[in-house]
Design a protein around this motif. Sequence first.
Motif, PDB file in Angstrom:
ATOM      1  N   ASP A   4       0.905  -1.343   0.061  1.00 14.60           N
ATOM      2  CA  ASP A   4       0.050  -0.102  -0.163  1.00 14.60           C
ATOM      3  C   ASP A   4       0.938   1.398   0.037  1.00 14.60           C
ATOM      4  O   ASP A   4       1.586   1.460   1.134  1.00 14.60           O
ATOM      5  CB  ASP A   4      -0.858  -0.193   1.317  1.00 14.60           C
ATOM      6  CG  ASP A   4      -1.703   0.920   1.295  1.00 14.60           C
ATOM      7  OD1 ASP A   4      -1.618   2.262   1.012  1.00 14.60           O
ATOM      8  OD2 ASP A   4      -2.700   1.021   2.247  1.00 14.60           O
ATOM      9  N   GLU A   5       0.993   1.921  -1.222  1.00 22.55           N
ATOM     10  CA  GLU A   5       1.832   3.231  -1.155  1.00 22.55           C
ATOM     11  C   GLU A   5       1.339   4.412  -0.324  1.00 22.55           C
ATOM     12  O   GLU A   5       2.241   5.019   0.120  1.00 22.55           O
ATOM     13  CB  GLU A   5       1.800   3.725  -2.813  1.00 22.55           C
ATOM     14  CG  GLU A   5       2.114   2.761  -3.976  1.00 22.55           C
ATOM     15  CD  GLU A   5       3.607   2.946  -4.250  1.00 22.55           C
ATOM     16  OE1 GLU A   5       4.042   4.236  -4.144  1.00 22.55           O
ATOM     17  OE2 GLU A   5       4.170   2.453  -5.186  1.00 22.55           O
ATOM     18  N   ASP A   6       0.179   4.164  -0.133  1.00 21.75           N
ATOM     19  CA  ASP A   6      -0.266   5.345   1.020  1.00 21.75           C
ATOM     20  C   ASP A   6       0.080   5.024   2.079  1.00 21.75           C
ATOM     21  O   ASP A   6       0.670   5.861   3.137  1.00 21.75           O
ATOM     22  CB  ASP A   6      -1.874   5.526   0.949  1.00 21.75           C
ATOM     23  CG  ASP A   6      -2.569   6.297   2.007  1.00 21.75           C
ATOM     24  OD1 ASP A   6      -1.870   7.493   1.956  1.00 21.75           O
ATOM     25  OD2 ASP A   6      -2.993   6.113   2.928  1.00 21.75           O
ATOM     26  N   ASN A   9       3.881   6.152   2.443  1.00 24.90           N
ATOM     27  CA  ASN A   9       3.955   7.393   2.567  1.00 24.90           C
ATOM     28  C   ASN A   9       3.510   8.154   4.110  1.00 24.90           C
ATOM     29  O   ASN A   9       4.330   8.749   4.488  1.00 24.90           O
ATOM     30  CB  ASN A   9       2.826   8.284   1.470  1.00 24.90           C
ATOM     31  CG  ASN A   9       3.677   8.210   0.290  1.00 24.90           C
ATOM     32  OD1 ASN A   9       4.897   7.592   0.043  1.00 24.90           O
ATOM     33  ND2 ASN A   9       2.842   8.062  -0.955  1.00 24.90           N
ATOM     34  N   LYS A  25      12.990  -2.359  -0.762  1.00 20.94           N
ATOM     35  CA  LYS A  25      11.962  -3.241  -1.055  1.00 20.94           C
ATOM     36  C   LYS A  25      12.348  -4.810  -0.697  1.00 20.94           C
ATOM     37  O   LYS A  25      13.513  -5.139  -1.081  1.00 20.94           O
ATOM     38  CB  LYS A  25      11.778  -3.427  -2.650  1.00 20.94           C
ATOM     39  CG  LYS A  25      11.101  -1.842  -2.930  1.00 20.94           C
ATOM     40  CD  LYS A  25      10.647  -1.938  -4.135  1.00 20.94           C
ATOM     41  CE  LYS A  25       9.952  -0.629  -4.682  1.00 20.94           C
ATOM     42  NZ  LYS A  25       9.492  -0.536  -6.226  1.00 20.94           N
TER      43      LYS A  25
END
Length: 111
Positions: A4-6, A9, A25
């Motif tokens: 989940d990129e959100d 962040n 990663k």
Amino acid sequence: MAYDEDLANRIRELVSNEPGLTEKKMFGGLAFLINGNMSVSASGQGGLLLRVDPDQTDKLSEQKHAEPFVMRGRAMQGWLRVAPDGLRTKRDLERWVSRGVKYARSLPAKG
């Protein structure tokens, strides 16, 4: 499933000022390392994967939305998975992230 990129962040916002921070990663997720030791990760399986004191794994896994991290059918002491529902607010996320950062910082630096 990609991480989940959100969530990544949101974690980045909390740890951006940590000395010795790197991102990598790993395991299909995005890990945040402190002096080469993984502290937390936006997991590729959803939610948060974090490193904790192995002696606290059982106690912490009793908390809502938290469970031991299982690898190849075996619960790994010192690792927790926190479901997305347990990370909805900044306060919830900050509580877990700070625990992972604190434990990673207590370990000897790598490389």
